[in-house]
Design an enzyme around this catalytic site. Structure first.
Site, PDB file in Angstrom:
ATOM      1  CG  ASP A  37      -1.978   1.032   1.199  1.00  0.00           C
ATOM      2  OD1 ASP A  37      -3.123   0.658   0.882  1.00  0.00           O
ATOM      3  OD2 ASP A  37      -1.678   2.225   1.456  1.00  0.00           O
ATOM      4  CG  ASP A  39      -3.322   3.697  -1.701  1.00  0.00           C
ATOM      5  OD1 ASP A  39      -4.262   2.943  -1.349  1.00  0.00           O
ATOM      6  OD2 ASP A  39      -2.776   4.495  -0.919  1.00  0.00           O
TER       7      ASP A  39
END
Ligand SMILES: Nc1nc2c(ncn2[C@@H]2O[C@H](COP(=O)(O)OP(=O)(O)OP(=O)(O)O)[C@@H](O)[C@H]2O)c(=O)[nH]1
Length: 392
Positions: free
Chosen positions: A264, A307
């Site tokens: 992430d 993301d």
């Protein structure tokens, strides 16, 4: 008893190619296809009408039935090569060297328009030029087959390899005076065999080209449905499909474990807020490029959403996963160095989990959960960290 003389076979081959070409060309004018269809159509029309003109020998002036006929056949092959090059490169093709080659041949042909002499020379030149273009088609379709894993492109390449051999035979026969007579319609020797083979090869290559293009479009759509359009990483469906593919199982004997990394991007929202959504998109692509460069061809890379990304490393344990994670962090830190000037410190948080390779398809959800907990620990302990599920 059916009796076909060589001239009739030439006529039928020419008629087939011309009508096929007209249909393809008519379709290309609908604007629903890429430019390759136009090239392919014109290529068939040129080759076909060249062959048809040949059969009008002694009916129309020699200039049309010899010079123009041979030139049209060569132009047809040239365009066929252009078609496959366009299919391979997708964008522009290098035309100049080929046009030069074509120009030289035009001059040679015009010098040879005398119908009764130079028959063998003419045959050799036409065979060499068309053979050269057939060879180029065989080569570029083989590349398509290998690069894009298109089975029917092997068929096209095979057919054009046969065509190259047929033209080479014709050129050699012309050079060694084994053409079987002093006219293109002589019914003996190599002349007869090459036109018979051309009658078989012509329809076959049109059919195989069509199959190749269909298979390509099909693969393209499947590929799009399974990939994230922004980063070209697999989407969730794509990841599932790739895991079900037995590549990982094949490796499970020698390497019993597979590692999963959940990655992430830290503070990604700040990038969007400060530098705009388009810049955020660009950063996601930068990250995807880094991953694509770091991974082996057997590794899998997917976008979970936003993301967050998943990386699966078949035949890899904890240690290999840690190494890959560190390499990704370093490369990403290097790529985002300049963002520090904007007060942004964009790093990667990573969670790692490992499972038995032969269990991966069944235990993907639980492996994801483990990696997610590990990722949570990385975030919780200040981000820019790598945490293993076993340690978490
Ligand atoms: N530019 C861009 N932004 C996206 C895309 N998909 C999701 N986002 C944004 O990504 C951001 C993710 O924010 P968060 O989940 O809070 O993550 P973060 O800011 O990285 O915070 P931490 O993960 O806690 O470090 C959100 O603002 C989403 O709007 C995308 O395709 N492009």
């Amino acid at each position: 008893m059916l009796q076909l003389d060589v001239k009739t076979i030439y006529f039928l081959v020419g008629l087939f190619a011309t009508t096929t070409g007209l249909v393809l060309f008519a379709l290309s004018t609908t604007g629903r296809f890429d430019r390759w269809l136009k090239y392919w159509g014109i290529s068939n029309i040129a080759t076909g009408s060249g062959i048809l003109l040949l059969t009008f020998r002694d009916i129309i002036p020699d200039f049309y039935s010899i010079v123009l006929a041979n030139m049209l056949a060569i132009i047809g092959y040239y365009l066929l090569m252009a078609t496959t090059q366009r299919l391979y490169h997708r964008r522009r093709i290098a035309v100049k060297p080929h046009l030069l080659f074509l120009g030289i041949l035009t001059v040679l042909f015009i010098l040879m328009r005398d119908a009764d002499s130079y028959y063998a020379e003419r045959t050799v030149l036409t065979a060499l030029t068309c053979g050269f273009y057939a060879y180029c088609v065989a080569k570029s379709t083989l590349r398509i087959a290998r690069k894009e894993d298109i089975t029917s492109a092997y068929l096209v390449s095979g057919i054009f390899t046969v065509a190259t051999v047929v033209f080479a035979m014709r050129a050699i026969a012309g050079l060694t005076h084994h053409l079987g007579g002093d006219s293109v319609f002589a019914s003996g020797g190599v002349n007869m065999w090459t036109i018979l083979l051309a009658a078989i090869i012509g329809p076959l290559w049109n059919m195989s080209m069509l199959l190749m293009i269909m298979e390509r479009i099909n693969r393209n759509w499947i590929g799009r449905a399974l990939r994230d359009p922004l980063t070209s990483a697999l989407n969730r469906e794509g990841l599932k499909a790739a895991i079900e593919n037995n590549s990982m199982r094949r490796q499970s004997d020698a390497h019993p474990v597979t590692a999963l990394l959940l990655v992430d991007i830290d503070h990604f929202k700040q990038v969007n807020d400060k530098l705009g959504h388009a810049f955020g998109d660009q950063l996601l692509c930068t990250f995807a490029d880094i991953v694509h460069h770091q991974l082996r061809s057997s590794d899998l890379f997917a976008r979970q959403g936003g993301d967050e990304f998943v990386i699966i490393l078949p035949a890899s344990g904890e240690k290999e996963a840690q190494d890959v994670a560190e390499r990704l962090q370093n490369s990403f830190a290097h790529a985002t160095e300049k963002l520090k000037q904007d007060g942004l410190s964009i790093t990667l948080s990573i969670g790692i989990a490992v499972a038995a390779s032969d269990q991966i398809a069944h235990s993907l959800n639980s492996l994801m959960e483990q990696a997610d907990s590990a990722l949570y620990q990385s975030k919780h302990h200040g981000r820019n960290r790598i945490t293993s599920a076993q340690a978490a």
